[in-house]
Motif scaffolding. Sequence first.
Motif, PDB file in Angstrom:
ATOM      1  N   ARG A  28      44.032  23.074  31.941  1.00 41.24           N
ATOM      2  CA  ARG A  28      43.470  24.380  32.290  1.00 41.24           C
ATOM      3  C   ARG A  28      42.925  24.482  33.703  1.00 41.24           C
ATOM      4  NH1 ARG A  28      40.285  25.544  26.599  1.00 41.24           N
ATOM      5  NH2 ARG A  28      42.159  25.851  25.345  1.00 41.24           N
ATOM      6  N   GLY A  29      42.456  23.391  34.258  1.00 43.36           N
ATOM      7  CA  GLY A  29      41.852  23.501  35.578  1.00 43.36           C
ATOM      8  C   GLY A  29      40.467  24.124  35.483  1.00 43.36           C
ATOM      9  N   SER A  30      39.998  24.688  36.606  1.00 48.49           N
ATOM     10  CA  SER A  30      38.617  25.169  36.682  1.00 48.49           C
ATOM     11  C   SER A  30      38.507  26.648  36.311  1.00 48.49           C
ATOM     12  CB  SER A  30      38.085  24.960  38.102  1.00 48.49           C
ATOM     13  OG  SER A  30      36.827  25.563  38.249  1.00 48.49           O
ATOM     14  N   LEU A  31      37.668  26.941  35.321  1.00 47.22           N
ATOM     15  CA  LEU A  31      37.384  28.336  34.950  1.00 47.22           C
ATOM     16  C   LEU A  31      36.495  29.002  35.996  1.00 47.22           C
ATOM     17  CD1 LEU A  31      37.660  30.559  32.785  1.00 47.22           C
ATOM     18  CD2 LEU A  31      35.652  29.603  31.659  1.00 47.22           C
ATOM     19  N   THR A  32      35.684  28.202  36.696  1.00 52.97           N
ATOM     20  CA  THR A  32      34.786  28.749  37.727  1.00 52.97           C
ATOM     21  C   THR A  32      35.573  29.508  38.785  1.00 52.97           C
ATOM     22  OG1 THR A  32      33.338  26.868  37.346  1.00 52.97           O
ATOM     23  CG2 THR A  32      32.966  28.123  39.361  1.00 52.97           C
ATOM     24  N   VAL A  33      36.729  28.971  39.166  1.00 53.28           N
ATOM     25  CA  VAL A  33      37.567  29.633  40.170  1.00 53.28           C
ATOM     26  C   VAL A  33      38.011  31.004  39.673  1.00 53.28           C
ATOM     27  CG1 VAL A  33      39.749  29.461  41.422  1.00 53.28           C
ATOM     28  CG2 VAL A  33      38.341  27.437  41.099  1.00 53.28           C
ATOM     29  N   LEU A  34      38.370  31.096  38.387  1.00 51.19           N
ATOM     30  CA  LEU A  34      38.840  32.375  37.828  1.00 51.19           C
ATOM     31  C   LEU A  34      37.699  33.374  37.701  1.00 51.19           C
ATOM     32  CD1 LEU A  34      41.224  31.046  35.010  1.00 51.19           C
ATOM     33  CD2 LEU A  34      41.763  31.596  37.377  1.00 51.19           C
ATOM     34  N   LEU A  35      36.477  32.869  37.533  1.00 48.65           N
ATOM     35  CA  LEU A  35      35.330  33.777  37.389  1.00 48.65           C
ATOM     36  C   LEU A  35      34.751  34.177  38.742  1.00 48.65           C
ATOM     37  CD1 LEU A  35      33.452  32.077  34.402  1.00 48.65           C
ATOM     38  CD2 LEU A  35      34.785  34.186  34.333  1.00 48.65           C
ATOM     39  N   CYS A  36      34.702  33.236  39.711  1.00 44.34           N
ATOM     40  CA  CYS A  36      33.960  33.487  40.952  1.00 44.34           C
ATOM     41  C   CYS A  36      34.768  33.312  42.226  1.00 44.34           C
ATOM     42  CB  CYS A  36      32.748  32.555  41.029  1.00 44.34           C
ATOM     43  SG  CYS A  36      31.700  32.645  39.590  1.00 44.34           S
ATOM     44  N   GLY A  37      35.975  32.783  42.150  1.00 42.12           N
ATOM     45  CA  GLY A  37      36.742  32.510  43.359  1.00 42.12           C
ATOM     46  C   GLY A  37      37.415  33.758  43.901  1.00 42.12           C
ATOM     47  N   GLU A  38      38.430  33.538  44.737  1.00 46.64           N
ATOM     48  CA  GLU A  38      39.194  34.657  45.278  1.00 46.64           C
ATOM     49  C   GLU A  38      40.027  35.256  44.142  1.00 46.64           C
ATOM     50  OE1 GLU A  38      41.953  35.524  49.167  1.00 46.64           O
ATOM     51  OE2 GLU A  38      42.071  33.578  48.230  1.00 46.64           O
ATOM     52  N   ASN A  39      40.183  36.569  44.151  1.00 51.22           N
ATOM     53  CA  ASN A  39      40.919  37.280  43.085  1.00 51.22           C
ATOM     54  C   ASN A  39      40.369  36.910  41.715  1.00 51.22           C
ATOM     55  OD1 ASN A  39      42.613  38.315  45.087  1.00 51.22           O
ATOM     56  ND2 ASN A  39      43.936  36.506  44.969  1.00 51.22           N
ATOM     57  N   ILE A  85      42.737  34.826  32.963  1.00 49.79           N
ATOM     58  CA  ILE A  85      41.746  34.102  32.156  1.00 49.79           C
ATOM     59  C   ILE A  85      42.281  33.859  30.742  1.00 49.79           C
ATOM     60  CG2 ILE A  85      39.425  34.230  31.138  1.00 49.79           C
ATOM     61  CD1 ILE A  85      38.570  35.792  33.653  1.00 49.79           C
ATOM     62  N   VAL A  86      42.954  34.853  30.175  1.00 48.19           N
ATOM     63  CA  VAL A  86      43.544  34.710  28.827  1.00 48.19           C
ATOM     64  C   VAL A  86      44.581  33.579  28.842  1.00 48.19           C
ATOM     65  CG1 VAL A  86      44.989  35.822  27.091  1.00 48.19           C
ATOM     66  CG2 VAL A  86      43.082  37.087  28.129  1.00 48.19           C
ATOM     67  N   THR A  98      35.036  39.207  41.802  1.00 48.62           N
ATOM     68  CA  THR A  98      35.606  39.963  42.929  1.00 48.62           C
ATOM     69  C   THR A  98      36.101  41.328  42.467  1.00 48.62           C
ATOM     70  OG1 THR A  98      36.455  37.823  43.639  1.00 48.62           O
ATOM     71  CG2 THR A  98      37.182  39.730  44.875  1.00 48.62           C
ATOM     72  N   ALA A  99      36.862  41.347  41.361  1.00 43.40           N
ATOM     73  CA  ALA A  99      37.459  42.595  40.868  1.00 43.40           C
ATOM     74  C   ALA A  99      36.363  43.567  40.436  1.00 43.40           C
ATOM     75  CB  ALA A  99      38.401  42.279  39.704  1.00 43.40           C
ATOM     76  N   LEU A 100      35.319  43.078  39.734  1.00 41.59           N
ATOM     77  CA  LEU A 100      34.247  43.983  39.290  1.00 41.59           C
ATOM     78  C   LEU A 100      33.394  44.449  40.468  1.00 41.59           C
ATOM     79  CD1 LEU A 100      33.162  42.376  35.893  1.00 41.59           C
ATOM     80  CD2 LEU A 100      34.447  44.480  36.256  1.00 41.59           C
ATOM     81  N   GLU A 101      33.245  43.605  41.495  1.00 43.53           N
ATOM     82  CA  GLU A 101      32.539  44.056  42.708  1.00 43.53           C
ATOM     83  C   GLU A 101      33.265  45.248  43.331  1.00 43.53           C
ATOM     84  OE1 GLU A 101      32.201  40.717  45.321  1.00 43.53           O
ATOM     85  OE2 GLU A 101      30.184  40.206  44.671  1.00 43.53           O
ATOM     86  N   GLN A 102      34.597  45.116  43.391  1.00 43.95           N
ATOM     87  CA  GLN A 102      35.383  46.220  43.969  1.00 43.95           C
ATOM     88  C   GLN A 102      35.277  47.472  43.099  1.00 43.95           C
ATOM     89  OE1 GLN A 102      39.308  44.546  44.363  1.00 43.95           O
ATOM     90  NE2 GLN A 102      38.879  43.630  46.374  1.00 43.95           N
ATOM     91  N   PHE A 103      35.265  47.288  41.784  1.00 47.35           N
ATOM     92  CA  PHE A 103      35.142  48.425  40.867  1.00 47.35           C
ATOM     93  C   PHE A 103      33.792  49.119  41.073  1.00 47.35           C
ATOM     94  CE2 PHE A 103      34.119  50.544  36.902  1.00 47.35           C
ATOM     95  CZ  PHE A 103      35.319  51.120  36.521  1.00 47.35           C
TER      96      PHE A 103
END
Length: 1336
Positions: free
Chosen positions: A1176-1187, A1165-1166, A1191-1196
């Motif tokens: 930049r492309g889509s920020l939505t993918v970085l927030l809600c997509g795969e990896n 994201i940084v 996803t990471a906070l769900e696993q945490f």
Amino acid sequence: MSGSSAVSGAAPCRFAHYFVICGIDTETGLEPDELAGENFEQSPLRRTFKSKVLAHYPENVEWNPFDQDAVNMLCMPKGLSFRTQADPREPQFHSFIITKEDGSRTYGFVHTFYEEVTSAQICSAMQTLYQMHNAEHGSANAPSSSSSSSSSMDSLASSLDEADSPASSSRGAGGYDSSRDTLYVSKALCLITPMPFMHACRRFLSQLHRAVTGTTAPPLPLESYVHNILYEVPLPAPGRSLKFHGVYEPIVCQRPGLGELPLADFPLGEAFNLLGVENLVQVFTCTLLEMQILLYSQDYQRLMTVAEGITTLLFPFQWQHVYVPILPASLLHFLDAPVPYLMGLQSKEGTDRSKLELPQEANLCFVDIDNHYIELPEDFPQFPNKTEFIQELSEVLLSFGLSANTGAPPRTRSSPGSTPSTPGRERKAVALRELEDDGRNGNLAGEELAVLELLQGNATLERLQALTKRTGVTVARVEALRAGVKCQGTEGQGGRTAAEEDELKNAKLNVQLREVFASRFTTMFADFEAFVIQSAPDLESWLTNREQMHNFDKASFLSDQPEPYLPFLSHFIETQMFATFIDNKIMSQWEEKEPLLRVFDARIDKARLYNVRAPNLRSSSYQRCSILKESGKLSRDTPECPDMFESQTIEQRLMKIDHTAIHPHLLDMKIGQGKYEQGFFPKLQADVLNTGPTNNKWSHRTATAQRRKDRHRQQTEHLTLDNDLKEVEGCLVLQNSMAFWEWDNASPPPIKPPKKSASASCLKYMQEARSLGKSLRQPKLSDLSPAVIAQTNWKFVEGLLKECRMKTKRMLVAKMGREAVELGHSEANITGLEENTLIASLCDLLERIWSHGLQVKQGKSALWSHLLHYQAREERLEQQQAESPVPHVPERRKSESCIALPTLRVSCIQDMRHIQMMSEIKTDVGRARAWIRLSLEKKLLSQHLKQLLSRQVLTKKLYKRYAFLRCEEEKEQFLFHLLSLNAVDYFCFTSVFTTIMIPYRVVIIPIKKLSNAMTTSNPWVCVSGELGDSGIMQIPKNVLEMTFDCQNLGKLTTVQLGHDNAGLLAKWLVDCVMVRNEITGHTYRFPCGRWLGKGVDDGSLERVLIGELVLPSTEEDSGRGCRTPPLQRSPSQIRRISITSLSGRGNKPTSAQIQEAIGEVVNTIVKHFHKPEKERGSLTVLLCGENSLVTALEQFFHHGFRSARLFQKTVFVWDFVEKAVAYMETADQMGDLQETTEPLGMTCQSLCRYVNAINSTSRSIGKDGKFQLLVCLGARDRLLPQWLPLLVECPVIQQMYEDTALLRDRTTVNALIGVLETLHDFPITLEASLVKGIDL
């Protein structure tokens, strides 16, 4: 100005190289000029006949060989003109330029007058022609046609002096009778010089002509004056003035100093007056962007004035391409050249612009000088601060008494009482009136002209007048006549004549106008040096690797510019003139600075002293030219000061002449030769004019300068490699920067020897490049054989292919970015603006390729015209096939169980139809560019063009044999280079045509094994992209596929899918949703893998699905080649089945993997925010997509989570959040959390408010969807790190998490808080589809 000296050795010392006389050859008689096109409809006096160089002195100059064909063609571009005593026979003046193969320039100045024909043979031939003409046309009274019936490009034979005057009408009626009429024929006197001293040459030739027409002989034989200017008049030294003597009056010229703007003697005020300020600025912008520029006028001198004016204003840049201000009739095929050019075409009398068929117009700037109007190319970026710039130029013009608003002088408007006339006739009348009345052209009206001619022709009166001037007495009446109507009987200021005053005024105006232009470039490129990449250790390695070198950091330079400047600058920094400017800057660290660069650098240094500013604080506010305000601060003692106010310097140089040349004197001539006969220019004695004096200092200086230059050339030969190597948009030639003609006339500056001599291979490389560049820069005038024309066209083919290779490579390297760097290319960053510029450049190249060698031009876009022919042919074939009975072949259908998108038909014709349906595009050029962009985005450009060119019958019908498209091997290589562009993804159609309506197709694919294919409820879908969303659309019951039309959504990012839970079979297990753009073919897959329904999974009735671009399958992708991985990734089906079930699948991630995943996501994201915005492309993918972050906070949160099924009900992370919030709301004054040191009251309230807002939304999103929403909102509002301690301290955690859970490890939680806080530096904005219905 571009160009180099025409001489390499002794040129610095000679004012003129040749004196030439052109006219009729009485021995060969009347020869029709077949190159100009015979037109027997015209009366014989209106036809064109061949002229010939009758004499030139000296025979040859070693450093500037005489090109007889070229000089003859340009001295009399329309051939010989005949007149009778009834016709006007005023002398005409024009200038021309010969640009040689190496880019060097020679200037010619021509005085054309009429001389009586004394040959009985020619008079008889003319009478015979008239008798034949009258017999053929049945009546001698038929008026002659004023315009040729042939195309306007067939001939350059008609000119201003052939206007429909009453005399010419009577001539057409009465014809020519040798017993009654006197026949006159045109003759031209020409001076050929290395530098453009236009005013001085004009006055010398005019005085020479006066000496012939006068009633008494001139003081000395004409040979004396010609010998004097050829051998005894030197070029003035830089920064100095020179006086030499004509036949009757002295002539003064001056040359700018080394720190001043280069010499420009053509009047810029006249160029502005002809076109108008705004038009000239627009043409100037086209020149900077290296478009094809065609000037169009009846008057040769106007063509030269505008062409030289525009190229003069380019300082510090130089025009690098074909430059032919006067294009002779024999060179009209050169308009077919598929390269940038600046050419001048003489308009035929009465020819309308619409009748002028040009080979290519897609990138053409057409300038009709006589009618003061221009036609600009499409997609034309404006010059920065254009309005303020025009205002400043207008003020300068007004200060000199010139109108700034219109190009037309006031008297060109017809008077109210005049009779109606056609535009052509009106223009002729106006032009004649201008020539007769305009003092600037040296013409006086009627009676006064006759008196002046009488006085000027009398040698005794001339000598008397010269004596009275020396004694201080003035003959007022004669002076007034000579000065012209403007003078009104008074002498000019400071003892100067009105003509001299006019010259001085023009010179001052030139300087002030040029200063305004130079000031713009100084402001715009003040910090250019900071972006020059000095990557080579020495000259040899730089020359060897020049093609691979990245010399200028374009992306950083553009990011430093004000937003309004970007459209222009992004195009300009891609031009050859800018590349050459940067190359000269880099070369200057090893060799002497190129002269224009030296002057420009000095100006920038001076500007920095007065205006210290940080480069990144650049403003788009207009800065006026400061140098114009410094007129009072100058002295003659500082000739090299870069900020010297040159108009005062000019006047000072004229007041104090630095050098006076030797006076004309009697020569050692045979007695009886050079006999004077009034009205006839005599045959000059060749023996005295072919050799110069052997004992004067100028010839000695010539020889030493030649030797010095030879040594200098040998020493620096390898330094000029860059100039020979550079590809000039397929023309492969450049000027030698060390031999720029303005400056090489001085003593050569001391040259720093190179640190290392060039290797043999480097020199060989240089020689090959030189030989390849020959005959491409300019059309060769002296040899017009078919073989030479074919060779020239072959060079164009090679050049176009090389340009295609360079452009595709540049596009690939720029687009691949980091990958390209890893592959060994230079650092390459590309912005959306720069990408758009590169693609526009590719469109221009394709248009030039398609316009090369056209048989017949149809429409302004050659490519679109070819496509239309192809479309018509294919549609005829389709119709024939439809009419003929074809046996029915049953279509192979996929099994019912396989639901997928139907195959999209790949067709060149189909893509054309899409473009034709776009009402936003109005022109053929626009349609061709849109089609190229669409094909490039679909990775079908090479395939479509291959398909187009496979119809060889059509190609042969449309193109000549030498055309690029009929060179098989080059065509294959060209298609291969275009195929390489399939390796990267372009969205150049989607991102440009943002307002068009696009058909989309949606297919919903359920998981049939585990659920029903259909649902009894009422499903709906909403598709979102970077440019907007479709709105909620109901899907018809029992239908899994639908199409809809919507304004372009851009790249697709999310799909919202849901239903209303109605009916018995309301639960729906969806595998994924497929969406395809039916125009571009881009297909997006939106994985789901979850249930939609109450009481199943997490109870969600709608889901937000994140899209990924699908790789084309092999059957769709035939001929497309490889591609890079997609820029967007989306959640996989495995994760979406349910995070909570991972524990039961044996693939639970370890705590280390979870922590590493969070670090990687935040780092991604940084990086996203550190990229240029367009990339930049889509920020939505970085927030809600795969990896993604979610996803990471769900696993945490799921680590150590007690998700045991209680009564078959799955427990979700959102359950924990809800319980924690409920506890916080019921806890008395946060009593249970008082141990914490942070003030948590406000944070507690915010968490409760956000969770309650999500729970109370009208949307039927499930528990996983709510957790995703909380994470996104917390990241947006920088609250996530503050909420984590609240959840950790809440007692509910002990019930729902095991002791080993990451959420119960203080150290890990603190590390997570630190990582999440790094996101606080960036503005996270959420897509509307994610936060719909949430009011926070």
